[in-house]
Structures are given as structure tokens and as C-alpha cells.
Design an enzyme around this catalytic site. Structure first.
Site, PDB file in Angstrom:
ATOM      1  N   HIS A 124     -25.167  73.201 131.116  1.00  0.00           N
ATOM      2  CA  HIS A 124     -24.989  73.975 129.885  1.00  0.00           C
ATOM      3  C   HIS A 124     -24.866  73.021 128.708  1.00  0.00           C
ATOM      4  O   HIS A 124     -24.232  71.973 128.777  1.00  0.00           O
ATOM      5  CB  HIS A 124     -23.815  74.947 129.983  1.00  0.00           C
ATOM      6  N   ASP A 136     -17.859  67.932 128.241  1.00  0.00           N
ATOM      7  CA  ASP A 136     -18.098  69.329 128.633  1.00  0.00           C
ATOM      8  C   ASP A 136     -18.962  70.022 127.595  1.00  0.00           C
ATOM      9  O   ASP A 136     -18.445  70.643 126.676  1.00  0.00           O
ATOM     10  CB  ASP A 136     -16.753  70.048 128.783  1.00  0.00           C
ATOM     11  N   GLU A 170     -22.536  79.184 128.046  1.00  0.00           N
ATOM     12  CA  GLU A 170     -21.788  79.055 129.299  1.00  0.00           C
ATOM     13  C   GLU A 170     -20.313  79.262 129.061  1.00  0.00           C
ATOM     14  O   GLU A 170     -19.612  79.886 129.874  1.00  0.00           O
ATOM     15  CB  GLU A 170     -22.029  77.671 129.915  1.00  0.00           C
ATOM     16  N   GLU A 171     -19.838  78.759 127.926  1.00  0.00           N
ATOM     17  CA  GLU A 171     -18.410  78.828 127.627  1.00  0.00           C
ATOM     18  C   GLU A 171     -17.925  80.251 127.359  1.00  0.00           C
ATOM     19  O   GLU A 171     -16.722  80.499 127.324  1.00  0.00           O
ATOM     20  CB  GLU A 171     -18.085  77.925 126.425  1.00  0.00           C
ATOM     21  N   ASP A 199     -22.129  69.631 135.507  1.00  0.00           N
ATOM     22  CA  ASP A 199     -21.186  70.088 134.482  1.00  0.00           C
ATOM     23  C   ASP A 199     -19.959  69.174 134.515  1.00  0.00           C
ATOM     24  O   ASP A 199     -19.251  69.115 135.517  1.00  0.00           O
ATOM     25  CB  ASP A 199     -20.782  71.538 134.776  1.00  0.00           C
ATOM     26  N   HIS A 286     -11.799  71.042 126.683  1.00  0.00           N
ATOM     27  CA  HIS A 286     -11.816  72.157 125.722  1.00  0.00           C
ATOM     28  C   HIS A 286     -10.975  71.859 124.471  1.00  0.00           C
ATOM     29  O   HIS A 286     -10.365  72.775 123.912  1.00  0.00           O
ATOM     30  CB  HIS A 286     -11.353  73.461 126.378  1.00  0.00           C
TER      31      HIS A 286
END
Length: 316
Positions: A124, A136, A170-171, A199, A286
Site C-alpha cells: 500500500h 508504513d 489501505e489505512e 508492508d 502511525h
């Protein structure tokens, strides 16, 4: 070889020559030689990191992120697509809507190979809104991109057809990859013989985790890491939480790599891999500190090479 009937005269002489040739050369004269198995190239971690630097610059210029429906994501897609188009891939942009914003998947096909047997590798490309998303999932996206560019540089002509993908949103719940899989006909789903997912493969306090969803793909990755003397563990933190999940639900064999997110590394894992016990695999998961400084070069290098190894091994 056991002959079931007696052979005499000229036929006997011919057989004798053939058998002698087989024992001395490993093949019978006049027979087609066994196909050569191509070896995967060493993926340059410098090149992978150059892609990460570009993704960081894109985020910095676009509000600090590369999230779904934002300018940073569009610029990220354009960057990756430009590299692939220049290398000779056939690229397709697939659009979808989520949360009132338009998102995109980028699909890149390498010409040739049996389109009834497709090996896919994907990652992603979107980040969360709070940061640049360099581990990420810039890390997986850059490794997949550099593997695709290595295919082009080698003019690799595998038996199977190769397809690479960068997923949007994706998130927000695997939106892009679900959209792709759900819009495949049942026949086209059946043509995908394996999907490889990458990922978060450069976590700064890394583990080396291998998906255990398909035994052949799992063993392929394990073989690579065994060959470089790195122990692996089965991946559990991301089960069902990344873009392999829609493929698996559709019956496609899946596998992939991961270096850990918010879970903490144990003392036993430190003994195995080094790093810091009691600390998250990625303390910047994140968050705004997921920048180019949030990467283990060693983990990124090993996993990028493993990605290429699996693509080469599984496609021929």
C-alpha cells in the site's frame, strides 16, 4: 532407466551411445537442454532509499502526509508510475471512492509470461494523515518498485506473468485492494497463482516475520533468510490487517514479509535479531516521526532482496 524389450543391432548401439552421453554429460545428445533457472539480482538498498527520499519530499511538500484523497498521495502515485512507464511496464490506474474522496490503485504488468498464471507483488502506498508514512508503507512500496525496475533492467522473461501493484486507502480498511479483488472476474482471480505483500519492512527495531498463509510462498521466504543466516518467525501482528487479506479471502495463495509495528520486542527476539528489548518494533507507527530517519537500512536491505528472490523463484 529400465528397458522392457530387448534391443539389438543399430538400435542397441544408439542406446549405448545415448546412455554413455547421459552419464558423462548429464543429458542425451540431441535432447533439448534443461531450462536455466534465473537468479534474482541483489536489490540496491541505496536505490530503495532514494525512492523513500522522494516519498518524504512529496509528503513534506503536501501537508506532511501522503494519505488517501490528498495531494501527497496523487504525487506518490505519479512518481511510481513515471518510473514504471519509463522502464517499459504497462501501467493502469484504477480509481475508487472512499470517504467522499477519490483513491487510486496502480497496477503494472511486465509484458510476457503466461497470463493464465500470474505472480503479483504489492504494497500500500498511502500513509495515515498524521505523517509521511515512510516505514508504513513507503518501505514496502519502494522495495516493490525497485524489484519491478530490476525485472526491467534484467529484461527478465519468466514463465509466469508478473504484475506489481500499489494500493490506495489501505489505512482506511484495505479499501483499494478490496476494490481490485472484488472487481476481478472469477476467471481472472483464478489466474493469480500467488500474491506477495510487503508492508512495513524497514522497522527501526526490526523483527523478521514471514506470513504463513501459503506453505510454498512461506517456504520460499524462509529459504532466502536461511541462506543469509537470519532466523524468522511467523507473522501474527498483521494477520488480516494488510492487503493480502482480500486476496486470501478470494482463494488466492498469499504470503509476505513484515518487520513489526506497535508490539514490543522480547528479550528472546533481541537474542535472535539484536535491537532493544521492551521497545516497539516501530515506535513511530502511525505518527509524525515516521520519516526517513525511522528506517533500519539492514532490515530494508534484507527484505528488499527477499522480495526479489521470491518474485524470481515463484515466477519460473
Amino acid at each position: 532407466m529400465k528397458l522392457s524389450v530387448p534391443v539389438t543391432g543399430r538400435a542397441a548401439a544408439t542406446v549405448a551411445v545415448a546412455v554413455a552421453t547421459l552419464f558423462t554429460t548429464g543429458s542425451i545428445a540431441g535432447a533439448a537442454p534443461a531450462p536455466k533457472v534465473a537468479a534474482a539480482p541483489d536489490i540496491s538498498v541505496t536505490n530503495v532509499k532514494a525512492h523513500l527520499s522522494q516519498l518524504q519530499s512529496i509528503a513534506t511538500a503536501n501537508g506532511g502526509n501522503r494519505a488517501h484523497g490528498r495531494a501527497g498521495y496523487t504525487a506518490s502515485i505519479n512518481y511510481v508510475r513515471g518510473k514504471l512507464d519509463a522502464a517499459g511496464f504497462t501501467t493502469t490506474l484504477q480509481s475508487f471512492t472512499s470517504g467522499g474522496r477519490t483513491g487510486y490503485n496502480l497496477i503494472a504488468d511486465w509484458p510476457g509470461g503466461d497470463t493464465n498464471s500470474v505472480i503479483m507483488a504489492g504494497s500500500h502506498l498511502d500513509s495515515v494523515t498524521s505523517g509521511a508514512g515512510i516505514n508504513d508503507n513507503g518501505s514496502g512500496s519502494a522495495a516493490v518498485l525497485e524489484t519491478a525496475l530490476a525485472v526491467a533492467a534484467a529484461d527478465y522473461q519468466p514463465t509466469k506473468h508478473l504484475r506489481f501493484a500499489w494500493w490506495g486507502a489501505e489505512e482506511l480498511g484495505l479499501v483499494g485492494s478490496k476494490y481490485y479483488v472484488n472487481n476481478l472476474s472469477s476467471a481472472n482471480r483464478a489466474r493469480i497463482s500467488g500474491y506477495l505483500n510487503f508492508d512495513m519492512i524497514g522497522s527501526p527495531n526490526p523483527g523478521y516475520f514471514v506470513y504463513d498463509d501459503d506453505p510454498t510462498i512461506e517456504q520460499t521466504f524462509k529459504d532466502y533468510f536461511a541462506g543469509i543466516g537470519v532466523a524468522t518467525e511467523i507473522e501474527t501482528e498483521g494477520d488480516g490487517r494488510s492487503d493480502h487479506a482480500p486476496f486470501k479471502s478470494a482463494g488466492v495463495p498469499v504470503g509476505g514479509l513484515f518487520t513489526g509495528a506497535s508490539r514490543t520486542k522480547t528479550a528472546a527476539q533481541v537474542a535472535k535479531w539484536g535491537g532493544t528489548s521492551g521497545q516497539a518494533f516501530d515506535r513511530c507507527y502511525h505518527s509524525s516521526c515516521d520519516t526517513t530517519s525511522n528506517i533500519s537500512d539492514t532490515a530494508l536491505n534484507r527484505n528488499s532482496d527477499a522480495a526479489a528472490y521470491a518474485v524470481w523463484e515463484l515466477s519460473q
